[in-house]
Design a protein around this motif. Sequence first.
Motif, PDB file in Angstrom:
ATOM      1  N   VAL A  50       0.848  -1.193   0.000  1.00 59.80           N
ATOM      2  CA  VAL A  50       0.000   0.000   0.000  1.00 59.80           C
ATOM      3  C   VAL A  50       0.883   1.242   0.000  1.00 59.80           C
ATOM      4  CG1 VAL A  50      -1.708   1.321   1.299  1.00 59.80           C
ATOM      5  CG2 VAL A  50      -1.940  -1.157   1.125  1.00 59.80           C
TER       6      VAL A  50
ATOM      7  N   SER B  58      -3.368  -0.781  -4.333  1.00 57.55           N
ATOM      8  CA  SER B  58      -4.663  -0.753  -3.657  1.00 57.55           C
ATOM      9  C   SER B  58      -5.203  -2.173  -3.526  1.00 57.55           C
ATOM     10  CB  SER B  58      -5.668   0.081  -4.456  1.00 57.55           C
ATOM     11  OG  SER B  58      -5.229   1.402  -4.589  1.00 57.55           O
TER      12      SER B  58
ATOM     13  N   GLU C 244     -12.035  -0.853   0.962  1.00 55.93           N
ATOM     14  CA  GLU C 244     -10.839  -0.734   0.143  1.00 55.93           C
ATOM     15  C   GLU C 244      -9.687  -0.256   1.015  1.00 55.93           C
ATOM     16  OE1 GLU C 244     -11.219   1.593  -3.408  1.00 55.93           O
ATOM     17  OE2 GLU C 244     -13.269   0.919  -3.729  1.00 55.93           O
TER      18      GLU C 244
ATOM     19  N   ILE D  13      -6.412   1.704   0.410  1.00 55.20           N
ATOM     20  CA  ILE D  13      -5.750   2.497  -0.627  1.00 55.20           C
ATOM     21  C   ILE D  13      -4.687   3.389   0.002  1.00 55.20           C
ATOM     22  CG2 ILE D  13      -7.733   2.488  -2.177  1.00 55.20           C
ATOM     23  CD1 ILE D  13      -8.364   5.317  -1.195  1.00 55.20           C
TER      24      ILE D  13
END
Length: 70
Positions: A4, A9, A21, A23
């Motif tokens: 990351v 992602s 998610e 990200i």
Amino acid sequence: MDAVEAGQSFTVTRDGHQIGELIPLKRRRRFVPRAEFAAMSQGAPDISLETFRADQDATAAQETDDPYAR
């Protein structure tokens, strides 16, 4: 976490359903080189320092409403 940090992602799932998610955060640059700043500033419009100062004075002169005053 290393992936990351490197820009990758990931989709987080639970029982095959997407629930989130992971990200990377967008990192803001804190330093702009002088030459780049000068190049960006070349297209900026001219401003009147007198008008700018008058706007500042007018804003500072405004009284704020006291939400507790009755």
